[in-house]
Design a protein around this motif. Structure first.
Motif, short mmCIF file in Angstrom:
data_model
loop_
_atom_site.label_atom_id
_atom_site.label_comp_id
_atom_site.label_asym_id
_atom_site.label_seq_id
_atom_site.Cartn_x
_atom_site.Cartn_y
_atom_site.Cartn_z
N LYS A 1 0.83 -1.20 0.00
CA LYS A 1 0.00 0.00 0.00
C LYS A 1 0.86 1.25 0.00
CE LYS A 1 -3.71 2.61 1.05
NZ LYS A 1 -4.55 2.48 2.23
N SER A 2 0.50 2.22 -0.84
CA SER A 2 1.14 3.53 -0.82
C SER A 2 0.08 4.62 -0.88
CB SER A 2 2.06 3.72 -2.03
OG SER A 2 3.04 2.72 -2.11
N PHE A 3 0.42 5.77 -0.35
CA PHE A 3 -0.45 6.94 -0.43
C PHE A 3 0.15 7.95 -1.39
CE2 PHE A 3 -1.75 5.03 3.40
CZ PHE A 3 -3.05 5.42 3.62
N LEU A 4 -0.63 8.35 -2.39
CA LEU A 4 -0.14 9.39 -3.29
C LEU A 4 -0.53 10.75 -2.72
CD1 LEU A 4 -1.03 7.90 -6.82
CD2 LEU A 4 0.87 7.35 -5.30
N GLU B 1 -7.43 12.46 -11.51
CA GLU B 1 -6.05 12.73 -11.97
C GLU B 1 -5.08 11.65 -11.52
OE1 GLU B 1 -1.98 14.14 -11.78
OE2 GLU B 1 -3.27 13.90 -10.02
N PRO B 2 -5.00 11.33 -10.22
CA PRO B 2 -4.04 10.27 -9.83
C PRO B 2 -4.46 8.87 -10.30
CG PRO B 2 -5.22 11.11 -7.90
CD PRO B 2 -5.58 12.00 -9.04
N VAL B 3 -5.76 8.61 -10.46
CA VAL B 3 -6.16 7.30 -10.99
C VAL B 3 -5.67 7.15 -12.43
CG1 VAL B 3 -8.14 5.85 -11.67
CG2 VAL B 3 -8.10 6.92 -9.41
N SER B 4 -5.75 8.26 -13.20
CA SER B 4 -5.22 8.22 -14.57
C SER B 4 -3.73 7.90 -14.54
CB SER B 4 -5.39 9.57 -15.26
OG SER B 4 -6.73 9.97 -15.20
N LYS B 5 -3.04 8.52 -13.60
CA LYS B 5 -1.58 8.31 -13.50
C LYS B 5 -1.25 6.84 -13.20
CE LYS B 5 1.12 11.33 -11.55
NZ LYS B 5 1.82 12.17 -10.56
N VAL B 6 -1.92 6.27 -12.22
CA VAL B 6 -1.57 4.89 -11.86
C VAL B 6 -2.04 3.90 -12.93
CG1 VAL B 6 -1.32 5.25 -9.38
CG2 VAL B 6 -3.57 4.61 -10.29
N ALA B 7 -3.10 4.29 -13.67
CA ALA B 7 -3.51 3.43 -14.79
C ALA B 7 -2.41 3.40 -15.85
CB ALA B 7 -4.83 3.93 -15.40
N LEU B 8 -1.77 4.53 -16.06
CA LEU B 8 -0.65 4.58 -17.03
C LEU B 8 0.54 3.77 -16.52
CD1 LEU B 8 -0.87 8.33 -18.07
CD2 LEU B 8 -1.36 6.34 -19.52
N LEU B 9 0.81 3.87 -15.22
CA LEU B 9 1.92 3.08 -14.66
C LEU B 9 1.63 1.59 -14.78
CD1 LEU B 9 2.62 5.25 -11.50
CD2 LEU B 9 4.21 4.88 -13.39
N ALA B 10 0.38 1.21 -14.54
CA ALA B 10 0.01 -0.21 -14.67
C ALA B 10 0.23 -0.65 -16.11
CB ALA B 10 -1.46 -0.40 -14.27
N GLU B 11 -0.14 0.22 -17.06
CA GLU B 11 -0.02 -0.14 -18.47
C GLU B 11 1.44 -0.22 -18.91
OE1 GLU B 11 -2.45 2.19 -21.04
OE2 GLU B 11 -1.72 1.18 -22.85
N TRP C 1 -0.15 -3.59 -6.16
CA TRP C 1 0.14 -2.29 -5.55
C TRP C 1 -1.19 -1.58 -5.29
CZ3 TRP C 1 1.89 2.74 -8.33
CH2 TRP C 1 2.42 3.65 -7.39
N SER C 2 -1.56 -1.46 -4.01
CA SER C 2 -2.78 -0.76 -3.61
C SER C 2 -2.46 0.70 -3.41
CB SER C 2 -3.31 -1.33 -2.29
OG SER C 2 -3.97 -2.54 -2.50
N VAL C 3 -3.19 1.56 -4.07
CA VAL C 3 -2.88 2.99 -3.95
C VAL C 3 -4.08 3.81 -3.49
CG1 VAL C 3 -0.96 3.04 -5.58
CG2 VAL C 3 -3.28 3.36 -6.42
N HIS C 4 -3.77 4.71 -2.59
CA HIS C 4 -4.72 5.76 -2.20
C HIS C 4 -4.48 6.91 -3.17
CE1 HIS C 4 -6.66 8.36 1.08
NE2 HIS C 4 -6.28 9.21 0.14
N ALA C 5 -5.43 7.12 -4.08
CA ALA C 5 -5.24 8.07 -5.17
C ALA C 5 -5.99 9.37 -4.88
CB ALA C 5 -5.75 7.45 -6.48
N GLU C 6 -5.24 10.37 -4.47
CA GLU C 6 -5.84 11.65 -4.14
C GLU C 6 -4.80 12.74 -4.39
OE1 GLU C 6 -8.45 13.38 -0.36
OE2 GLU C 6 -6.95 11.88 0.00
#
Ligand code: ZN
Length: 456
Positions: A144-147, A221-231, A183-188
């Protein structure tokens, strides 16, 4: 002869309600049968629903950090009373679970105090990336990470979990990828929140300021970012407590293209809306915020479609002052969830029925889907022979009223005070032992087992 039979109920098996009796031997389900089963002991489940025990994949009991607010004994007792048979504890504690040594220490504490089985989520932050492989081998369920930075006044709780610039985010995502775990992320996006709080401070206050400083974009915004990292990196990403339909859509579109990303939705966002938060006043400072009624309904549809994989509580026990005035009266919201593991199943099951989706939609997202998603299947999350006999019996034909007084959590208060629900847990079994009998939590403290993740 078998140890235990559960006869006469309607069992939830492979997504269907079937008139099946359940046989239990040595803590596991040994058979399902349309015929009455004889065993040393029998539970009459006539008129009841028989479901796999709930997996609450997101709890913050925080032990040993704040024993006045919650510990593993009280938190897992609350879970048992709510039909939850496996919890996944988040890494926040006074010193967060970001090293192998702390992971093992916390595991021992859980083994001593847990009433139901437990998985453990480890923390991933830039200081501890060298520890990730070791924690994966020690049985971490995911990382788990916090953005965003720590909530004010709670830096000790969040130490080492916050990755707040793109260098840290990229490094952490790359390191988690190496472990093979999720990777569980707190996206905010906290920068936007702070900017809007400053802008709005002259015209808004209290919960309205809190809500207005957190538009959908803060999550999108951060969900878009982590979706790109996943991709691009191939790291499997799990977005915790999704609140907005747009964020769910981003996850859905990525999944269609085969990107390894998923999302969960937590109790408050499925049963409360903006109006409720305003009505609750200071107690409406639930983070992340709840959204408008049409969004709430759409989140349910995303659960139904499977875009949002699982439902969980984000259980965290705070005092009313912590929520209304902020931690140590900092004036800024203390954090996350509500003490909800006990009400997770009754409230979401009741709401799924009320919305005409059917009980099974909630049950699947509380049991089978998290089990599969986090690699606990087929041992957990189903009633098929061979699975652990983690079983919950439900009465869905009686009305009960939620009260803080009745809670096993040390919180002893809830934003759901006075709410009528049509689903009640009558029995919870953990590996074939009754841990909740409908009135009392009878499972022994320390009876819960560690459930390792895929690397353990
Ligand atoms: Zn949380």
């Amino acid at each position: 002869v078998a140890d235990l039979a559960i006869n006469g109920g309607e069992a939830f098996v492979s997504g269907r309600w079937l008139p099946l009796n359940v046989e239990i031997t040595d803590g596991r389900i040994s058979a399902l049968s349309r015929d009455l089963i004889s065993a040393s002991r029998t539970i009459d489940a006539g008129g009841l629903k028989v479901i796999p025990g709930v997996i609450d994949s997101h709890t913050h009991f925080r032990a040993p950090a704040h024993p006045d607010k919650e510990d593993f004994a009280s938190g897992t007792a609350a879970a048992a009373a709510g039909g939850v048979t496996t919890i996944a504890e988040m890494p926040m504690a006074d010193v967060a679970t970001t090293t192998v040594a702390r992971f093992e220490e916390r595991r021992r504490l859980l083994e001593k105090d847990a009433v139901v089985d437990f998985a453990m989520i480890a923390g991933a932050g830039v200081e501890g990336l060298g520890e990730l492989a070791g924690m994966a081998r020690a049985g971490a369920l995911c990382f788990k990470s916090f953005l965003r930075p720590s909530y004010p006044g709670r830096e000790a709780n969040f130490g080492g979990l916050c990755v707040t610039n793109d260098r840290e985010v990229f490094a952490t995502a790359s390191a988690v990828k190496e472990t093979g775990l999720i990777w569980s992320v707190h996206a905010e996006n906290h920068d936007i929140v702070e900017y809007l709080e400053d802008q709005l401070a002259g015209t808004k206050s209290g919960v309205e300021l809190f809500l207005d400083a957190r538009p959908e974009l803060v999550e999108v915004e951060p969900v878009s970012k982590v979706a790109l990292l996943a991709e691009y990196l191939g790291v499997p990403v799990h977005v915790v407590h999704v609140t907005s339909v747009r964020a769910a859509d981003i996850i859905a579109h990525a999944r269609v293209r085969g990107v390894p990303i998923s999302g969960e939705v937590c109790l408050p966002h499925l049963v409360l809306n903006t109006e409720d938060a305003i009505r609750l006043g200071g107690l409406g400072h639930l983070s992340p915020r709840v959204r408008d009624e049409d969004e709430r309904i759409e989140l349910w549809h995303a659960v139904e479609r499977g875009t949002l994989t699982s439902i969980c509580s984000d259980h965290a026990s705070f005092s009313k002052d912590d929520v209304a005035k902020g931690w140590k009266s900092t004036g800024k919201p203390a954090a996350g969830g509500i003490a909800g593991t006990e009400h997770l199943l009754p409230l979401t099951a009741d709401e799924a029925v009320r919305l005409g989706l059917g009980l099974g939609v909630a049950v699947e997202a509380l049991t089978e889907r998290p089990a599969k998603h986090f690699g606990l299947w087929p041992r957990k999350g189903n009633l098929l022979p061979g699975a652990d006999a983690d079983i919950t019996l439900l009465d869905d034909s009686s009305q009960t009223t939620i009260t803080g007084d009745a809670m096993r959590s040390k919180a002893k208060w809830t934003v759901f005070e006075g709410r009528e629900v049509g689903v009640r847990v009558t029995t919870t079994l953990s590996r074939g032992r009754v841990v909740f009998d409908g009135a009392q939590v009878v499972g022994p403290v320390g009876g819960g087992n560690f459930v390792p993740g895929a690397g353990g």
